[in-house]
Design an enzyme around this catalytic site. Structure first.
Site, mmCIF file in Angstrom:
data_model
loop_
_atom_site.group_PDB
_atom_site.id
_atom_site.type_symbol
_atom_site.label_atom_id
_atom_site.label_comp_id
_atom_site.label_asym_id
_atom_site.label_seq_id
_atom_site.Cartn_x
_atom_site.Cartn_y
_atom_site.Cartn_z
ATOM 1 N N HIS A 31 48.117 89.057 59.644
ATOM 2 C CA HIS A 31 47.564 89.919 58.596
ATOM 3 C C HIS A 31 47.947 89.410 57.208
ATOM 4 O O HIS A 31 47.125 89.344 56.295
ATOM 5 C CB HIS A 31 48.058 91.350 58.821
ATOM 6 C CG HIS A 31 47.423 92.350 57.909
ATOM 7 N ND1 HIS A 31 48.133 93.187 57.112
ATOM 8 C CD2 HIS A 31 46.115 92.637 57.663
ATOM 9 C CE1 HIS A 31 47.303 93.966 56.416
ATOM 10 N NE2 HIS A 31 46.077 93.643 56.741
ATOM 11 N N HIS B 295 45.295 87.856 54.289
ATOM 12 C CA HIS B 295 45.198 88.295 52.903
ATOM 13 C C HIS B 295 45.575 87.181 51.925
ATOM 14 O O HIS B 295 45.201 87.244 50.758
ATOM 15 C CB HIS B 295 46.032 89.561 52.677
ATOM 16 C CG HIS B 295 45.342 90.804 53.194
ATOM 17 N ND1 HIS B 295 44.337 91.433 52.498
ATOM 18 C CD2 HIS B 295 45.484 91.502 54.344
ATOM 19 C CE1 HIS B 295 43.905 92.485 53.192
ATOM 20 N NE2 HIS B 295 44.588 92.545 54.316
ATOM 21 N N HIS C 182 39.368 93.707 60.068
ATOM 22 C CA HIS C 182 40.070 94.984 60.214
ATOM 23 C C HIS C 182 39.431 95.856 61.298
ATOM 24 O O HIS C 182 40.127 96.614 61.975
ATOM 25 C CB HIS C 182 40.155 95.704 58.864
ATOM 26 C CG HIS C 182 41.094 95.022 57.887
ATOM 27 N ND1 HIS C 182 40.698 93.989 57.079
ATOM 28 C CD2 HIS C 182 42.418 95.201 57.641
ATOM 29 C CE1 HIS C 182 41.733 93.571 56.358
ATOM 30 N NE2 HIS C 182 42.789 94.286 56.679
ATOM 31 N N GLU D 121 37.227 97.598 49.559
ATOM 32 C CA GLU D 121 38.597 97.068 49.662
ATOM 33 C C GLU D 121 39.488 97.516 48.515
ATOM 34 O O GLU D 121 40.608 97.962 48.822
ATOM 35 C CB GLU D 121 38.548 95.527 49.757
ATOM 36 C CG GLU D 121 39.928 94.947 49.995
ATOM 37 C CD GLU D 121 39.914 93.437 50.155
ATOM 38 O OE1 GLU D 121 38.860 92.805 50.003
ATOM 39 O OE2 GLU D 121 40.996 92.893 50.411
ATOM 40 N N HIS E 15 40.367 101.639 49.190
ATOM 41 C CA HIS E 15 41.259 101.200 50.268
ATOM 42 C C HIS E 15 42.633 100.803 49.742
ATOM 43 O O HIS E 15 43.657 101.210 50.289
ATOM 44 C CB HIS E 15 40.610 100.052 51.060
ATOM 45 C CG HIS E 15 41.594 99.146 51.702
ATOM 46 N ND1 HIS E 15 42.070 98.000 51.097
ATOM 47 C CD2 HIS E 15 42.266 99.230 52.880
ATOM 48 C CE1 HIS E 15 42.960 97.425 51.883
ATOM 49 N NE2 HIS E 15 43.095 98.145 52.974
ATOM 50 N N HIS F 56 46.348 102.745 50.409
ATOM 51 C CA HIS F 56 47.625 102.151 50.813
ATOM 52 C C HIS F 56 48.738 102.626 49.867
ATOM 53 O O HIS F 56 49.833 102.968 50.307
ATOM 54 C CB HIS F 56 47.543 100.616 50.722
ATOM 55 C CG HIS F 56 47.061 99.940 51.974
ATOM 56 N ND1 HIS F 56 47.905 99.499 52.956
ATOM 57 C CD2 HIS F 56 45.822 99.600 52.387
ATOM 58 C CE1 HIS F 56 47.202 98.912 53.927
ATOM 59 N NE2 HIS F 56 45.931 98.966 53.602
ATOM 60 N N HIS G 164 43.033 102.823 58.254
ATOM 61 C CA HIS G 164 41.960 101.857 58.511
ATOM 62 C C HIS G 164 40.894 102.422 59.452
ATOM 63 O O HIS G 164 39.765 101.945 59.445
ATOM 64 C CB HIS G 164 42.526 100.512 58.972
ATOM 65 C CG HIS G 164 42.802 99.611 57.790
ATOM 66 N ND1 HIS G 164 41.825 98.825 57.228
ATOM 67 C CD2 HIS G 164 43.902 99.435 57.043
ATOM 68 C CE1 HIS G 164 42.334 98.195 56.182
ATOM 69 N NE2 HIS G 164 43.601 98.547 56.045
HETATM 70 CU CU1 CUO Z 1 44.569 94.335 55.529
HETATM 71 CU CU2 CUO Z 1 44.520 97.580 54.424
HETATM 72 O O1 CUO Z 1 45.532 96.063 54.990
HETATM 73 O O2 CUO Z 1 43.811 95.649 54.332
#
Ligand code: CUO
Length: 682
Positions: free
Chosen positions: A200, A204, A229, A341, A356, A360, A396
């Site tokens: 992950h 990113h 995701h 996102e 998104h 978080h 998610h």
């Molecule tokens: Cu990969 Cu919320 O964590 O995007």
């Protein structure tokens, strides 16, 4: 420049790398604390391997310098991402490798180490002159993001007292964050898996959402944000079902308390802080923290959500210039991915916000939304750790549901878009290695070692290993028989697996099952006329990378001499092979394995150039500097509502598809690390 990954909190004049090199930089680079004692330090750490650092005119770095060195760093917090984006911009703008190194050394010694390592990684990944370099695994650089705090005092003891030859690996127990009294703990082995979290983080890193535009703007990156995701959710839900847990509930009512608590038991070595836990039934609140220059209300999130749903239902979004842009069959999902996102490619950040990322943040700061207690964010605030927390999946699940809402507005695939004329699959079976009945997969526990020493700062040098336990499976082979009534042709073989029954033990309807299909592999096949037998090993999967690449810079992940670094980082991105399939259960968890051979004419992407050695995890990660290698919508053929009257998977099938029942059996045995598998540090 890679030596700057070694002990990232120790200043650059302290020995780095196996040859104990020290950087010799002009004193203006030094952290102010050390400037007055520079000559003393030179004598103390005076290594013979000196790396001369060029004296350059430093660009304006006042923005990233605002983040204190011992603070925590979150990519999701807008002020932090602006600081990191500025650092990346500076690194990208350096005219030569020497200048880049000089700027990096300056930042290394003065700026926040988490932010520095992030920005340095992105820059090395994308600069043309840093090709051929290999980034170390993040769990070596910042092991504190993954391992129980208790381990680090042991690691210090070990490296201070025990000679390298006599060191034994430090054990990370399998159950240390919770007990089975918390039912969510049944799937902690998945959430806390090191390889999954590293995947992950890597993803990113390859697809940053805020950085210079030329870095962010990659082919179908918004769609891949959705798909990667979505697959995490499919995998997690399958994992839950085989552990007798219900599928993840979407986090939709943000005024209700969050049922799930999580106590990470991680310490940040850099920020010298405990990662805050979240107690069960904590509520989300508006976030107003001057310290992080962040202010938003839950109502902001709700407005953005409502606008996005309205856009989906009207089939159009409004861009920055007030023009309507269609959420079309081919481009809609990519536009929506960037909006949701949100990445800097969002076509209207003012209108659709940053839902998104700030979700978080709201979750990560729910214990101290106004900063009254001077607490930092929790692990949901860092892509390197977020997947450990059960709430990640609830968030998610909500995000994925928005994407599904859009997908469900699209026309269903026609028979013609699914079948491949003349191609018929006549049989599919899987065979695990060893004496295992066919169509039976086996899982068990495996222990493996990772080296912590790069990340345990201010200790003597030498490897210190941690031994952790993770899921593993017996490798298997697919055997697919295909009849081709025409001349030789190519096709794309797509393999997915999904649970066969729901929580009540009833067969699944395809409209529910379609979001649970886990991609296992995708590859091109050459079909000759008449009968064909395709065999393919599980280890060749287009989704996964081998253990060595997830964790180490050793053989399997090593680019050839003069090879290329961004390619290597695409190498580092990939679902860990040891988590390819779900754990299953003792009786043999019933799954459906779906195989399809689709028409190459609708799959093929014309592109020139070398696909590189690291295109093998392309399903979730793409290929460097290339178009995504499959023209179909990601998730095809399960990304849309099934055809009318195709209520079950079997009714959905065309002759070029086949389904077989497969059972995944878990045996509760633990396999010790293989001899000679112990990592050597580069
Ligand atoms: Cu990969 Cu919320 O964590 O995007």
């Amino acid at each position: 420049i890679l030596k700057l990954f070694d002990r990232p909190t120790e200043p650059s004049f302290m020995p780095k790398g196996d040859d104990n090199s020290v950087f010799e930089a002009p004193s203006k680079y030094l952290n102010d604390r050390f400037k007055p004692i520079k000559s003393d330090l030179d004598n103390r750490f005076g290594s013979t391997n000196k790396i001369q650092v060029k004296d350059i005119n430093l660009p304006d770095l006042s923005l990233p310098e605002m983040l204190p060195r011992r603070a925590n760093f979150s990519l999701f917090i807008p002020s932090h991402r602006k600081m990191a984006a500025r650092m990346i911009e500076v690194f990208m703008g350096m005219r030569s490798l020497d200048d880049f190194t000089a700027a990096a050394v300056y930042c290394h010694d003065r700026m926040n180490p988490y932010m520095f390592i992030y920005a340095l990684s992105v820059a090395i990944l994308h600069r043309p002159d840093t090709q051929g370099l290999r980034l170390p695994s993040l769990c070596e650089v910042f092991p504190d993001k993954y391992m129980d705090r208790a381990l680090f005092s042991q690691a210090r003891e070990e490296s201070n007292l025990v000679p390298v030859e006599s060191r034994v690996p430090l054990e990370i127990p399998r159950d240390y964050t919770a007990s089975d009294l918390d039912i969510e703990h049944r799937v902690a082995y998945f959430r806390e898996d090191l390889g999954i979290n590293l995947h992950h983080w890597h993803w990113h890193l390859v697809y940053p959402f805020d950085a210079p535009r030329e870095i962010v703007n990659k082919d179908r990156r918004g769609e891949l944000f959705f798909y990667m995701h979505q697959q995490i959710m499919a995998r997690y839900n399958m994992e839950r079902l085989c552990n007798n847990l219900a599928r993840t509930k979407r986090l939709v009512n943000w005024r209700d308390p969050l049922e799930e608590g999580y106590f990470p038991k991680l310490d940040s070595l850099v920020a010298s802080r405990v990662w805050p836990p979240r107690f069960a039934n904590t509520k989300l609140s508006d976030v107003y923290r001057e310290i992080d220059q962040i202010k938003f209300d839950l109502q902001d999130l709700e407005r953005w959500r409502d606008r996005i749903y309205a856009a989906i239902h009207s089939g159009t979004v409004v861009n920055d210039d007030g023009q309507f842009v269609e959420l079309s069959e081919s481009r809609g999902i990519d536009i929506l991915g960037n909006i949701l996102e949100a990445s800097i490619l969002s076509i209207n950040m003012n209108l659709y916000g940053d839902i998104h990322n700030l979700g978080h943040v709201a979750i990560a700061l729910c214990h101290d939304p106004e900063g009254k207690n001077l607490e930092t964010f929790s692990i949901m605030g860092d892509p390197a750790t977020a997947m450990r927390d059960p709430i990640f999946y609830r968030w998610h699940a909500f995000v994925d549901d928005i994407f599904q809402e859009h997908k469900n507005t699209l026309p269903r695939y026609t028979q013609q878009q699914l079948e491949y004329s003349g191609v018929k699959i006549t049989s599919v079976e899987v065979q695990s290695d060893g004496q295992v009945p066919k169509n039976r997969l086996q899982t068990f526990w495996q222990r493996s070692d990772v080296d912590l020493s790069r990340g345990v700062d201010f200790t003597p040098r030498g490897n210190v290993f941690a031994r952790f336990t993770h899921l593993q499976h017996t490798p298997f082979t697919y055997k697919i028989q295909v009849e081709n009534n025409g001349g030789p042709k190519m096709g794309t073989c797509r393999i997915f697996m999904a649970p066969k029954f729901d929580e009540r033990g009833l067969p699944m309807l395809l409209r529910d099952q379609k979001v649970l299909f886990v991609e296992l592999d995708k590859f091109t096949v050459n079909l000759k006329s008449n009968k064909n037998t395709i065999t393919r090993k599980s280890t060749e999967s287009s989704v996964t990378i081998p253990f060595e690449r997830t964790f180490r810079n050793l053989e399997a992940g090593r680019p050839a001499e003069g090879g290329d670094l961004e390619e290597f980082n695409y190498c580092g991105c990939g679902w860990p092979q040891h988590m390819l399939i779900c754990k299953g259960n003792a009786e043999g968890y019933p799954c459906e394995l779906f195989v399809m051979i689709s028409n190459i004419n609708d799959d093929r992407v014309e592109q020139s150039g070398n696909q590189g050695q690291c295109s093998d995890a392309a399903s979730y990660c793409g290929i460097r500097n290339q178009l995504y290698p499959d023209r179909r919508s990601m998730g095809y053929p399960f990304d849309r509502l099934p055809r009318q009257r195709a209520d079950t998977l079997r009714q959905f099938l065309t002759p070029n598809m086949m389904v077989v029942d497969v059972a995944v059996q878990h045996t509760n045995r633990t396999v010790e690390p293989q001899a000679g598998a112990k990592a050597r540090r580069n």
